[in-house]
Design a protein around this motif. Structure first.
Motif, PDB file in Angstrom:
ATOM      1  N   ALA A  24      -8.163 -52.913 -30.809  1.00 12.13           N
ATOM      2  CA  ALA A  24      -8.057 -54.004 -31.796  1.00 12.13           C
ATOM      3  C   ALA A  24      -8.180 -53.621 -33.321  1.00 12.13           C
ATOM      4  CB  ALA A  24      -9.395 -54.997 -31.407  1.00 12.13           C
ATOM      5  N   LEU A  25      -8.901 -52.671 -33.486  1.00 14.24           N
ATOM      6  CA  LEU A  25      -9.287 -52.256 -34.764  1.00 14.24           C
ATOM      7  C   LEU A  25      -8.142 -51.224 -35.372  1.00 14.24           C
ATOM      8  CD1 LEU A  25     -13.093 -51.430 -34.453  1.00 14.24           C
ATOM      9  CD2 LEU A  25     -12.291 -53.115 -35.888  1.00 14.24           C
ATOM     10  N   LYS A  26      -7.127 -51.093 -34.794  1.00 15.09           N
ATOM     11  CA  LYS A  26      -5.934 -50.536 -35.529  1.00 15.09           C
ATOM     12  C   LYS A  26      -5.321 -51.326 -36.062  1.00 15.09           C
ATOM     13  CE  LYS A  26      -4.755 -47.508 -31.163  1.00 15.09           C
ATOM     14  NZ  LYS A  26      -3.690 -47.235 -30.208  1.00 15.09           N
ATOM     15  N   ASN A  27      -5.266 -52.726 -36.170  1.00 13.18           N
ATOM     16  CA  ASN A  27      -4.867 -53.644 -36.563  1.00 13.18           C
ATOM     17  C   ASN A  27      -5.403 -54.428 -37.939  1.00 13.18           C
ATOM     18  OD1 ASN A  27      -2.224 -53.908 -34.550  1.00 13.18           O
ATOM     19  ND2 ASN A  27      -4.347 -54.054 -33.256  1.00 13.18           N
ATOM     20  N   ASP A  28      -6.091 -53.644 -38.678  1.00 20.31           N
ATOM     21  CA  ASP A  28      -6.706 -53.998 -39.697  1.00 20.31           C
ATOM     22  C   ASP A  28      -7.270 -55.408 -39.724  1.00 20.31           C
ATOM     23  OD1 ASP A  28      -7.551 -54.080 -42.528  1.00 20.31           O
ATOM     24  OD2 ASP A  28      -5.548 -55.035 -43.214  1.00 20.31           O
ATOM     25  N   ILE A  29      -8.356 -55.359 -38.720  1.00 18.49           N
ATOM     26  CA  ILE A  29      -9.036 -56.891 -38.378  1.00 18.49           C
ATOM     27  C   ILE A  29     -10.522 -56.687 -38.578  1.00 18.49           C
ATOM     28  CG2 ILE A  29      -7.352 -57.210 -36.631  1.00 18.49           C
ATOM     29  CD1 ILE A  29      -9.709 -56.532 -34.455  1.00 18.49           C
ATOM     30  N   HIS A  30     -11.126 -57.757 -38.363  1.00 17.89           N
ATOM     31  CA  HIS A  30     -12.324 -57.673 -39.040  1.00 17.89           C
ATOM     32  C   HIS A  30     -13.217 -58.068 -37.585  1.00 17.89           C
ATOM     33  CE1 HIS A  30     -11.678 -57.526 -43.061  1.00 17.89           C
ATOM     34  NE2 HIS A  30     -10.401 -58.282 -42.533  1.00 17.89           N
ATOM     35  N   ILE A  31     -14.907 -58.339 -37.417  1.00 18.96           N
ATOM     36  CA  ILE A  31     -15.506 -58.267 -36.320  1.00 18.96           C
ATOM     37  C   ILE A  31     -16.319 -59.639 -36.449  1.00 18.96           C
ATOM     38  CG2 ILE A  31     -17.008 -57.123 -34.912  1.00 18.96           C
ATOM     39  CD1 ILE A  31     -14.448 -55.812 -34.375  1.00 18.96           C
ATOM     40  N   GLU A  32     -16.527 -60.164 -35.017  1.00 12.36           N
ATOM     41  CA  GLU A  32     -17.641 -61.361 -35.013  1.00 12.36           C
ATOM     42  C   GLU A  32     -18.547 -60.597 -33.945  1.00 12.36           C
ATOM     43  OE1 GLU A  32     -19.311 -65.071 -33.242  1.00 12.36           O
ATOM     44  OE2 GLU A  32     -17.564 -63.829 -32.450  1.00 12.36           O
ATOM     45  N   THR A  33     -19.657 -60.824 -34.407  1.00  6.54           N
ATOM     46  CA  THR A  33     -20.985 -60.423 -33.478  1.00  6.54           C
ATOM     47  C   THR A  33     -21.560 -61.666 -33.119  1.00  6.54           C
ATOM     48  OG1 THR A  33     -22.451 -60.113 -34.873  1.00  6.54           O
ATOM     49  CG2 THR A  33     -21.007 -58.263 -34.621  1.00  6.54           C
ATOM     50  N   SER A  34     -22.667 -61.460 -31.785  1.00 10.35           N
ATOM     51  CA  SER A  34     -23.179 -62.498 -31.333  1.00 10.35           C
ATOM     52  C   SER A  34     -24.598 -62.265 -30.961  1.00 10.35           C
ATOM     53  CB  SER A  34     -22.399 -62.760 -29.957  1.00 10.35           C
ATOM     54  OG  SER A  34     -21.086 -63.257 -30.097  1.00 10.35           O
ATOM     55  N   SER A  35     -25.185 -61.098 -30.831  1.00  7.30           N
ATOM     56  CA  SER A  35     -26.375 -60.697 -30.791  1.00  7.30           C
ATOM     57  C   SER A  35     -26.618 -59.228 -31.315  1.00  7.30           C
ATOM     58  CB  SER A  35     -26.654 -60.782 -29.214  1.00  7.30           C
ATOM     59  OG  SER A  35     -26.051 -59.697 -28.643  1.00  7.30           O
ATOM     60  N   ALA A  36     -27.992 -58.677 -31.126  1.00  7.09           N
ATOM     61  CA  ALA A  36     -28.397 -57.606 -31.642  1.00  7.09           C
ATOM     62  C   ALA A  36     -27.986 -56.463 -31.387  1.00  7.09           C
ATOM     63  CB  ALA A  36     -30.179 -57.399 -31.255  1.00  7.09           C
ATOM     64  N   PHE A  37     -27.582 -56.070 -30.115  1.00  2.36           N
ATOM     65  CA  PHE A  37     -26.755 -54.960 -29.792  1.00  2.36           C
ATOM     66  C   PHE A  37     -25.270 -54.679 -30.406  1.00  2.36           C
ATOM     67  CE2 PHE A  37     -29.646 -54.727 -25.976  1.00  2.36           C
ATOM     68  CZ  PHE A  37     -30.991 -54.323 -26.557  1.00  2.36           C
ATOM     69  N   ASP A  38     -24.809 -55.734 -30.790  1.00  2.00           N
ATOM     70  CA  ASP A  38     -23.334 -55.745 -31.127  1.00  2.00           C
ATOM     71  C   ASP A  38     -23.552 -54.917 -32.371  1.00  2.00           C
ATOM     72  OD1 ASP A  38     -21.326 -57.238 -30.033  1.00  2.00           O
ATOM     73  OD2 ASP A  38     -22.480 -59.098 -30.320  1.00  2.00           O
ATOM     74  N   ILE A  39     -24.630 -54.986 -33.200  1.00  4.17           N
ATOM     75  CA  ILE A  39     -24.654 -54.267 -34.575  1.00  4.17           C
ATOM     76  C   ILE A  39     -24.589 -52.566 -34.129  1.00  4.17           C
ATOM     77  CG2 ILE A  39     -26.039 -53.982 -36.663  1.00  4.17           C
ATOM     78  CD1 ILE A  39     -24.849 -56.581 -36.027  1.00  4.17           C
ATOM     79  N   ASN A  40     -25.442 -52.357 -33.205  1.00  2.40           N
ATOM     80  CA  ASN A  40     -25.381 -51.295 -32.762  1.00  2.40           C
ATOM     81  C   ASN A  40     -23.901 -50.480 -32.458  1.00  2.40           C
ATOM     82  OD1 ASN A  40     -28.041 -52.348 -31.527  1.00  2.40           O
ATOM     83  ND2 ASN A  40     -28.642 -50.232 -32.231  1.00  2.40           N
ATOM     84  N   ILE A  41     -23.021 -51.338 -31.732  1.00  4.89           N
ATOM     85  CA  ILE A  41     -21.790 -50.949 -31.530  1.00  4.89           C
ATOM     86  C   ILE A  41     -21.061 -50.874 -32.802  1.00  4.89           C
ATOM     87  CG2 ILE A  41     -19.622 -51.775 -30.495  1.00  4.89           C
ATOM     88  CD1 ILE A  41     -21.069 -53.115 -28.341  1.00  4.89           C
ATOM     89  N   VAL A  42     -21.205 -51.795 -33.898  1.00 11.29           N
ATOM     90  CA  VAL A  42     -20.698 -51.808 -35.154  1.00 11.29           C
ATOM     91  C   VAL A  42     -21.119 -50.523 -35.803  1.00 11.29           C
ATOM     92  CG1 VAL A  42     -20.585 -52.742 -37.490  1.00 11.29           C
ATOM     93  CG2 VAL A  42     -20.504 -54.215 -35.512  1.00 11.29           C
ATOM     94  N   GLU A  43     -22.273 -49.825 -35.709  1.00 11.58           N
ATOM     95  CA  GLU A  43     -22.678 -48.698 -36.412  1.00 11.58           C
ATOM     96  C   GLU A  43     -22.143 -47.517 -35.900  1.00 11.58           C
ATOM     97  OE1 GLU A  43     -27.259 -50.285 -38.029  1.00 11.58           O
ATOM     98  OE2 GLU A  43     -26.896 -49.402 -36.115  1.00 11.58           O
ATOM     99  N   LYS A  44     -21.722 -47.552 -34.418  1.00 13.13           N
ATOM    100  CA  LYS A  44     -21.182 -46.486 -33.859  1.00 13.13           C
ATOM    101  C   LYS A  44     -19.573 -46.620 -34.174  1.00 13.13           C
ATOM    102  CE  LYS A  44     -23.972 -44.513 -30.927  1.00 13.13           C
ATOM    103  NZ  LYS A  44     -24.140 -43.039 -30.854  1.00 13.13           N
ATOM    104  N   LEU A  45     -18.998 -47.595 -34.672  1.00 15.83           N
ATOM    105  CA  LEU A  45     -17.716 -47.600 -34.761  1.00 15.83           C
ATOM    106  C   LEU A  45     -17.555 -47.235 -36.428  1.00 15.83           C
ATOM    107  CD1 LEU A  45     -16.582 -50.705 -33.037  1.00 15.83           C
ATOM    108  CD2 LEU A  45     -15.702 -48.659 -32.673  1.00 15.83           C
ATOM    109  N   LYS A  46     -18.679 -47.288 -37.027  1.00 17.90           N
ATOM    110  CA  LYS A  46     -18.444 -47.081 -38.564  1.00 17.90           C
ATOM    111  C   LYS A  46     -18.603 -45.377 -38.578  1.00 17.90           C
ATOM    112  CE  LYS A  46     -19.731 -49.113 -42.047  1.00 17.90           C
ATOM    113  NZ  LYS A  46     -20.505 -49.556 -43.484  1.00 17.90           N
ATOM    114  N   GLU A  47     -19.411 -44.982 -37.725  1.00 21.38           N
ATOM    115  CA  GLU A  47     -19.429 -43.427 -37.653  1.00 21.38           C
ATOM    116  C   GLU A  47     -18.431 -42.734 -37.419  1.00 21.38           C
ATOM    117  OE1 GLU A  47     -22.538 -42.299 -34.895  1.00 21.38           O
ATOM    118  OE2 GLU A  47     -23.960 -43.583 -35.817  1.00 21.38           O
ATOM    119  N   THR A  48     -17.404 -43.241 -36.688  1.00 18.41           N
ATOM    120  CA  THR A  48     -16.082 -42.753 -36.239  1.00 18.41           C
ATOM    121  C   THR A  48     -15.032 -43.352 -37.239  1.00 18.41           C
ATOM    122  OG1 THR A  48     -15.454 -44.647 -34.712  1.00 18.41           O
ATOM    123  CG2 THR A  48     -16.781 -42.777 -33.803  1.00 18.41           C
ATOM    124  N   GLY A  49     -15.405 -44.017 -38.026  1.00 17.78           N
ATOM    125  CA  GLY A  49     -14.134 -44.647 -39.167  1.00 17.78           C
ATOM    126  C   GLY A  49     -13.492 -45.755 -38.558  1.00 17.78           C
TER     127      GLY A  49
END
Length: 485
Positions: free
Chosen positions: A95-120
């Motif tokens: 999904a993120l290959k396509n210059d999109i943004h993210i909507e989260t719903s709960s606390a652990f979503d943010i941990n996923i966001v941080e992992k995805l930031k680490e990989t660019g």
């Protein structure tokens, strides 16, 4: 007589279709020879066709571009993916290959966001829209993300306490949005959504808690209704009420510049599916344009949060018919090699229907059947297609294996079904296959996860055979209740 399965499908629907074609006697899905999948990986299996994710994102972006150009719309469009539809790494990466943004719903979503930031995969300018009811861990994680420099993280205020909780946890200024508590359809068991703040209370809430708070900048009004974006009086009525609130708020809050119209685009759930996406987007953009022009306020940037639309049509499941049981003079039960409750839980929980087709034997005669799962639960069955109160499949023959496919199952089924965890009656979760295309356009497959084994379930249940007795922590007596001291 036209008694073959191919005759039934051809007479009932327009067939073949864009994603469904035949190769002799066997079904192909997006040119994927499904019987080859079965021969290679066995049954039951689930699969995710990753290119369909990018395809749907591209289509939606183009629809909005066309409508905005048509109506000379001055705002920008931002496509967000609603992560709760499928949190899997391969799905997010695609999904993120396509210059999109993210909507989260709960606390652990943010941990996923941080992992995805680490990989660019997620950049500093990627919007992270934080929905949901926010308690300590979610507040803490949102604050950490913003304090670490992600200024495009926008918490959507769901209740009156969240402003104070966020202000205490976030060091500098930050952006927020407000979610509208929309009114539900008349047939619902309640009148107003539990999520967000009521229409009449939003402007007073802004004036009392946000306007004079130097740490806050209100950027977004969030609008979502449970039934999704549909061409009916209920949807258009709620949209008009939302626009009235946006206009009132915009006149007293210059920083407000975005309207989030949520998600809810339907996906194809039948071969007879018919939905005019371009028309709906055209009408939405036109309504917003007209309302803002009449009120002499600037049009908002448009955000959408498409979850099922992004990933739903990428998923599928294949089962084998193990046996047929004739329970009375009319009802024949075809038993699958898995469970509907555990692998397609929405068929059980909300009576959802997916596209269901035979994978092989299309030239054989057909019969009317019911489908049963392996659990000992009466509700583990599937008995009708979306547009007909029946299921028809090639006739069961013990010496000719029959495989069936359920399609467009890529949203929610794994998370609701407890992927990788306990399954009802300990029926194992099937293997999962990732399907992609290489640089030359050739179809590639990869095993994402094996079918669950007994050891996997025993470990969860506390029967881990490798665990030594002395390694188990001793219970501590906290109190002696109901005994004499």
């Amino acid at each position: 007589m036209n008694t073959k399965y191919i005759n039934l499908i051809d007479q009932t629907y327009y067939f073949p279709q864009e994603e469904f074609t035949l190769d002799g006697d066997n079904l192909k899905f997006h040119d994927i020879p499904l019987m080859e999948l079965v021969e290679k990986y066995g049954s039951p299996l689930k699969f995710t066709y990753l290119p369909k994710i990018s395809d749907n994102i591209t289509r939606a972006k183009e629809w909005f571009k066309i409508s905005m150009e048509k109506h000379n719309y001055k705002g920008k469009y931002h496509y967000c993916y609603c992560t709760k539809s499928s949190h899997f790494k391969p799905v997010l990466n695609e999904a993120l290959k396509n210059d999109i943004h993210i909507e989260t719903s709960s606390a652990f979503d943010i941990n996923i966001v941080e992992k995805l930031k680490e990989t660019g995969r997620i950049k500093d300018n990627t919007y992270v829209i934080c929905n949901g009811f926010k308690r300590d861990q979610y507040i803490s994680n949102i604050a950490r993300l913003i304090n670490n420099g992600h200024q495009n993280c926008i918490p959507i205020i769901d209740n009156y306490e969240e402003i104070d909780l966020l202000s205490e946890a976030i060091n500098d200024t930050f952006k927020v949005g407000i979610r509208i508590a929309s009114e539900e359809e008349p047939k619902f068991e309640f009148y107003t959504s539990r999520l967000g703040i009521g229409y009449k209370n939003i402007v007073p809430f802004y004036e009392n808690q946000i306007k004079d708070n130097d740490k806050l900048e209100l950027k977004m009004l969030h609008f979502f209704i449970n039934t999704g974006i549909r061409d009916n009086a209920y949807y258009w009525n709620e949209l008009v009420k939302c626009l009235k609130v946006y206009i009132r708020l915009k006149k007293i809050c210059p920083s407000l510049d975005s309207l989030n119209i949520g998600g809810g685009f339907p996906i194809k759930n039948s071969l007879a599916f018919d939905y005019d996406y371009q028309y709906m987007i055209d009408e939405i953009i036109n309504q917003i344009n007209i309302s803002c022009a009449e009120a002499d306020v600037a049009v908002p940037n448009i955000f959408t949060e498409f979850g099922s639309f992004t990933v739903g049509e990428s998923g599928g499941a294949i089962y084998e018919i193990l046996y047929q049981k004739q329970q009375n003079d009319r009802e024949k039960w075809n038993m699958i090699d898995s469970s509907f409750i555990t692998t397609l839980p929405d068929t059980w929980a909300i009576n959802k229907r997916f596209i269901m087709l035979a994978v092989n034997r299309w030239q054989d005669e057909y019969e009317r059947v019911l489908l049963g799962g392996l659990t000992c639960d009466s509700d583990d069955y599937y008995n009708s297609e979306q547009n007909m109160n029946a299921i028809y499949l090639p006739k069961y023959k013990k010496d000719k294996p029959l495989y069936i496919g359920f399609f467009n199952t890529g949203a929610y089924q794994e998370s609701i079904g407890g992927y990788g965890g306990l399954q009802h009656c300990l029926i194992p979760h099937p293997k999962h296959i990732l399907i992609d295309k290489d640089a030359e356009g050739n179809i590639t497959t990869k095993l994402f996860s094996e079918q669950q084994k007994a050891d996997d379930l025993l470990r969860i249940l506390g029967y881990d055979m490798g665990q030594k007795e002395e390694g188990v922590a001793k219970s501590e007596v906290i109190d002696k209740i109901g005994t004499d001291q």
